[in-house]
Scaffold this motif. Structure first.
Motif, PDB file in Angstrom:
ATOM      1  N   ASN A 197       9.352  20.808  29.488  1.00  0.00           N
ATOM      2  CA  ASN A 197      10.797  20.717  29.720  1.00  0.00           C
ATOM      3  C   ASN A 197      11.593  20.755  28.421  1.00  0.00           C
ATOM      4  N   GLN A 198      11.055  20.102  27.402  1.00  0.00           N
ATOM      5  CA  GLN A 198      11.771  20.086  26.130  1.00  0.00           C
ATOM      6  C   GLN A 198      11.784  21.483  25.518  1.00  0.00           C
ATOM      7  N   LEU A 199      10.671  22.182  25.663  1.00  0.00           N
ATOM      8  CA  LEU A 199      10.587  23.557  25.181  1.00  0.00           C
ATOM      9  C   LEU A 199      11.608  24.446  25.893  1.00  0.00           C
ATOM     10  N   LEU A 200      11.746  24.170  27.191  1.00  0.00           N
ATOM     11  CA  LEU A 200      12.621  24.991  28.016  1.00  0.00           C
ATOM     12  C   LEU A 200      14.090  24.770  27.675  1.00  0.00           C
ATOM     13  N   TYR A 201      14.477  23.514  27.481  1.00  0.00           N
ATOM     14  CA  TYR A 201      15.904  23.216  27.446  1.00  0.00           C
ATOM     15  C   TYR A 201      16.491  23.010  26.055  1.00  0.00           C
ATOM     16  N   ILE A 202      15.672  22.650  25.092  1.00  0.00           N
ATOM     17  CA  ILE A 202      16.230  22.341  23.762  1.00  0.00           C
ATOM     18  C   ILE A 202      15.963  23.509  22.813  1.00  0.00           C
ATOM     19  N   ASN A 203      17.031  24.101  22.287  1.00  0.00           N
ATOM     20  CA  ASN A 203      16.880  25.290  21.440  1.00  0.00           C
ATOM     21  C   ASN A 203      17.261  25.083  19.983  1.00  0.00           C
ATOM     22  N   THR A 204      18.133  24.120  19.705  1.00  0.00           N
ATOM     23  CA  THR A 204      18.613  23.957  18.336  1.00  0.00           C
ATOM     24  C   THR A 204      17.714  22.981  17.591  1.00  0.00           C
ATOM     25  N   PRO A 205      17.162  23.410  16.436  1.00  0.00           N
ATOM     26  CA  PRO A 205      16.220  22.545  15.719  1.00  0.00           C
ATOM     27  C   PRO A 205      16.729  21.133  15.446  1.00  0.00           C
ATOM     28  N   ILE A 206      18.025  20.977  15.201  1.00  0.00           N
ATOM     29  CA  ILE A 206      18.523  19.637  14.892  1.00  0.00           C
ATOM     30  C   ILE A 206      18.409  18.710  16.112  1.00  0.00           C
ATOM     31  N   LYS A 207      18.319  19.308  17.302  1.00  0.00           N
ATOM     32  CA  LYS A 207      18.173  18.493  18.520  1.00  0.00           C
ATOM     33  C   LYS A 207      16.720  18.333  18.949  1.00  0.00           C
ATOM     34  N   TYR A 208      15.814  18.930  18.205  1.00  0.00           N
ATOM     35  CA  TYR A 208      14.402  18.902  18.598  1.00  0.00           C
ATOM     36  C   TYR A 208      13.862  17.484  18.737  1.00  0.00           C
ATOM     37  N   THR A 209      12.958  17.342  19.691  1.00  0.00           N
ATOM     38  CA  THR A 209      12.218  16.095  19.845  1.00  0.00           C
ATOM     39  C   THR A 209      10.912  16.219  19.049  1.00  0.00           C
ATOM     40  N   ILE A 210      10.146  15.150  19.066  1.00  0.00           N
ATOM     41  CA  ILE A 210       8.897  15.130  18.290  1.00  0.00           C
ATOM     42  C   ILE A 210       7.980  16.303  18.635  1.00  0.00           C
ATOM     43  N   THR A 211       7.764  16.543  19.923  1.00  0.00           N
ATOM     44  CA  THR A 211       6.802  17.589  20.297  1.00  0.00           C
ATOM     45  C   THR A 211       7.272  18.944  19.772  1.00  0.00           C
ATOM     46  N   LEU A 212       8.575  19.197  19.867  1.00  0.00           N
ATOM     47  CA  LEU A 212       9.097  20.475  19.383  1.00  0.00           C
ATOM     48  C   LEU A 212       9.067  20.525  17.861  1.00  0.00           C
ATOM     49  N   GLY A 213       9.328  19.390  17.231  1.00  0.00           N
ATOM     50  CA  GLY A 213       9.279  19.321  15.777  1.00  0.00           C
ATOM     51  C   GLY A 213       7.882  19.639  15.260  1.00  0.00           C
ATOM     52  N   LEU A 214       6.889  19.050  15.908  1.00  0.00           N
ATOM     53  CA  LEU A 214       5.507  19.310  15.506  1.00  0.00           C
ATOM     54  C   LEU A 214       5.168  20.782  15.666  1.00  0.00           C
ATOM     55  N   ARG A 215       5.636  21.334  16.758  1.00  0.00           N
ATOM     56  CA  ARG A 215       5.336  22.738  17.006  1.00  0.00           C
ATOM     57  C   ARG A 215       6.001  23.621  15.958  1.00  0.00           C
ATOM     58  N   MET A 216       7.218  23.259  15.561  1.00  0.00           N
ATOM     59  CA  MET A 216       7.924  24.030  14.542  1.00  0.00           C
ATOM     60  C   MET A 216       7.142  23.975  13.230  1.00  0.00           C
ATOM     61  N   PHE A 217       6.608  22.804  12.940  1.00  0.00           N
ATOM     62  CA  PHE A 217       5.746  22.628  11.787  1.00  0.00           C
ATOM     63  C   PHE A 217       4.605  23.641  11.818  1.00  0.00           C
TER      64      PHE A 217
END
Lengths: 282, 304
Positions: free
Chosen positions: A217-237
């Motif tokens: 869900n976080q992958l689906l709905y959150i697009n802006t890096p500054i709003k990323y959650t931990i899981t998305l942050g790790l993935r960006m890493f």
């Protein structure tokens, strides 16, 4: 004497098997924690669990973030979303559970059956229309699609868990409260909610952990890096930094698991209770 | 008369209170489950990209899926393989460990806690990334295998032959919830059964198959259904391990990963909706088969 010796031997054998196997099983996690404290990068193919020296360089580098965003931002974002989800789930699920467990109303058994079926429904049948709906509301790239559904008790699972628990609260309490002039809302707030403490803790615990770990869900709905959650942050890493920065990434992985560990070890008995009464997936 | 009116009023108040407390769930169910289900069924018969209006295709999406989309067929194959391997292995494993944990031992509570840790962490992105590292060609698993056996093992994650098995292993590793449910089931089996059996001269292994397994069948059924439903929907691990692409050579292209790619990468939302409905049907059919078959292998009650 003989029998005693024999049982001592079986017990020791059991201990030994359990411990050896446990270490084997936890090896990946232990390795992760220890490697994140090692120096440099070559060591990541080193299976050893004994570090030559301890260094926090990976933690310092990782915490300073990725793509000019400090890692603490992801932590704060995830914490906010999780706390909001916990609050929403507690309110909406306990209300529905009270209705199912205690109140009499038309079509109750139908709705209860519907709720139970909805637990087994694969989420993907609703994913696309929900996305379209939230898109039309202008909610994409906000936390609302992650939180508002919880305010509407879409985690029916917890409704079931709470229903099971509330059914175990003696009816006499409701009756005496009625005699004392309590209405249905009074019973809910003064009897059901205070006495459902353990089940509410279980609900909060799993709400928090599932949201903390949720990726889809976080992958689906959150697009802006500054709003990323931990899981998305790790993935960006992982995406932005090739092989060179496995170290900081693993260090941040360890940090991301911190809250899970803390909650698990402080609230252990609620885990077992939650899983054993409802068979929580996982 | 007045009594009747009182009863009526009480009923009305009951209904009002009931629906008031149920309201959040009921609104959520209608707006976020029922309506989207109908909507996605409709989309599944259309071509829809969110920008222009849906265009009716009839069964077009469904026909394309099964006749003209090799990646789709591959994703079905991968997912079935995964479900049929991971779920039984996980349950067998969970049952064995539960059997070991169901002893009166010192520290047993601590042991159970420790054995639950993989399940606590396993679904996270962090662990999926760790898995990718452990099983890469120069990863720890290979350096252990190399030093033990002197062989040069394959690059597990990068090899289409083995990538899926690393994900199966990751799933089996998270056996903790099933274990706890099995443990709860084991506690329900009366000691007298085992005492009677050992008086009759039955050994531990015979007891396990003649008493433990039959008494646990309702729990096995429950675990089987729940694990199967969630295995069909596995997503995160495959996404992280394959970098969102389902590779190598689509060997980790899980059903839901392909659905996500179609819907949110190519914006073929009609097609993705059709995929979601096929998934729903697959899960429903398998659940029905398991429940049907359960008449012949699940024993309820005293087990006499």
């Amino acid at each position: 004497m003989n029998r005693k010796a024999k049982s001592l031997i079986t017990a020791s054998a059991s201990h030994l098997i359990i411990i050896i196997f446990g270490i084997l099983m936890l090896y990946p996690v232990i390795w992760l924690i220890i490697s994140s404290l090692k120096q440099g990068n070559v060591i990541f193919s080193n299976p050893s669990l004994i570090p030559q020296s301890i260094s926090f360089e990976h933690y310092i580098k990782g915490w300073s973030g990725v793509g000019r965003i400090h890692f603490s931002v992801f932590f704060i974002n995830s914490t906010l979303v999780c706390l909001a989800v916990v609050a929403c789930n507690i309110v909406s699920c306990s209300m529905a559970a009270y209705a199912f467990a205690r109140l009499k109303f038309k079509l109750k058994s139908l709705w209860f059956a519907v709720m139970m079926v909805s637990i087994m429904l694969p989420t993907h049948v609703t994913t696309i229309p929900r996305y379209v709906l939230f898109h039309n509301f202008g909610w994409v790239d906000t936390y609302l699609p992650l939180v508002i559904p919880k305010l509407l008790a879409t985690d029916a699972f917890f409704v079931f868990l709470l229903v099971q628990f509330i059914r175990g609260i003696p009816m006499d309490l409701d009756e005496s409260a009625t005699l004392d002039g309590c209405g249905r809302a009074g019973i809910f707030f003064r009897i059901i909610v205070p006495l459902s403490g353990p089940a509410l803790v279980t609900t909060s615990l799993f709400s928090f952990l599932w949201t903390w770990d949720d990726f889809f869900n976080q992958l689906l709905y959150i697009n802006t890096p500054i709003k990323y959650t931990i899981t998305l942050g790790l993935r960006m890493f992982m995406d932005s930094s090739g092989q060179s920065s496995w170290g900081p990434m693993l260090a941040m992985s360890v940090l991301s698991m911190g809250p899970c560990f803390i909650l698990f070890f402080t609230l252990q008995k609620y885990f077992v209770q939650g899983i054993a009464t409802t068979g929580i997936k996982g | 008369m007045s009594m009747k009116r009182g009863a009526f009023r009480r009923h009305a108040a009951d209904n009002a209170a009931g629906y008031l407390f149920l309201a959040p769930w009921l609104i959520g169910f209608c707006a976020l489950t029922l309506y989207p289900m109908i909507q996605s069924l409709y989309y599944s018969f259309t071509q829809f990209n969110m920008i222009s209006e849906p265009v009716w295709l009839g069964l077009g999406n469904y026909i394309k899926m099964f006749t003209g989309d090799q990646t789709y067929m591959k994703s079905l194959e991968v997912t079935f393989k995964y479900v049929f391997l991971a779920v039984p292995l996980k349950l067998v494993f969970a049952l064995l460990v539960a059997g070991i944990m169901n002893q009166r031992l010192r520290f047993i509570g601590f042991y159970r806690t420790v054995y639950y840790i993989p399940t606590l962490l396993g679904g996270s992105v962090a662990i999926a990334m760790l898995w990718k590292r452990l099983f890469s060609s120069d990863g720890v698993v290979n350096s252990i295998l190399h030093s033990l056996f002197g062989v040069t093992p394959p690059a597990w994650i990068a090899n289409p032959k083995y990538a899926l098995y690393t994900l199966v292993l990751l799933t089996v590793w998270q056996f903790g919830s099933s274990m706890i449910i099995f443990l709860a089931g084991l506690k329900q089996i009366p000691d007298e059964y085992y005492e009677a059996a050992s008086v009759d001269g039955a050994g531990k292994i015979v007891q396990f198959f003649k008493i433990t397994i039959p008494s646990l069948t309702p729990v096995i059924l429950f675990n089987l259904v729940m694990q199967m439903i969630s295995a069909f929907q596995a997503f995160t691990q495959a996404f992280i391990v394959s970098g969102g692409k389902g590779g190598p050579l689509n060997s980790t292209m899980f059903y839901t990963l392909y659905l996500y790619t179609k819907g949110f990468y190519y914006f073929e939302m009609g097609y993705a909706s059709a995929m979601a409905w096929v998934l729903l049907i697959i899960i429903a059919v398998f659940t029905a088969i398991i429940f049907r078959s359960s008449n012949s292998w699940v024993t309820y009650g005293s087990g006499e």
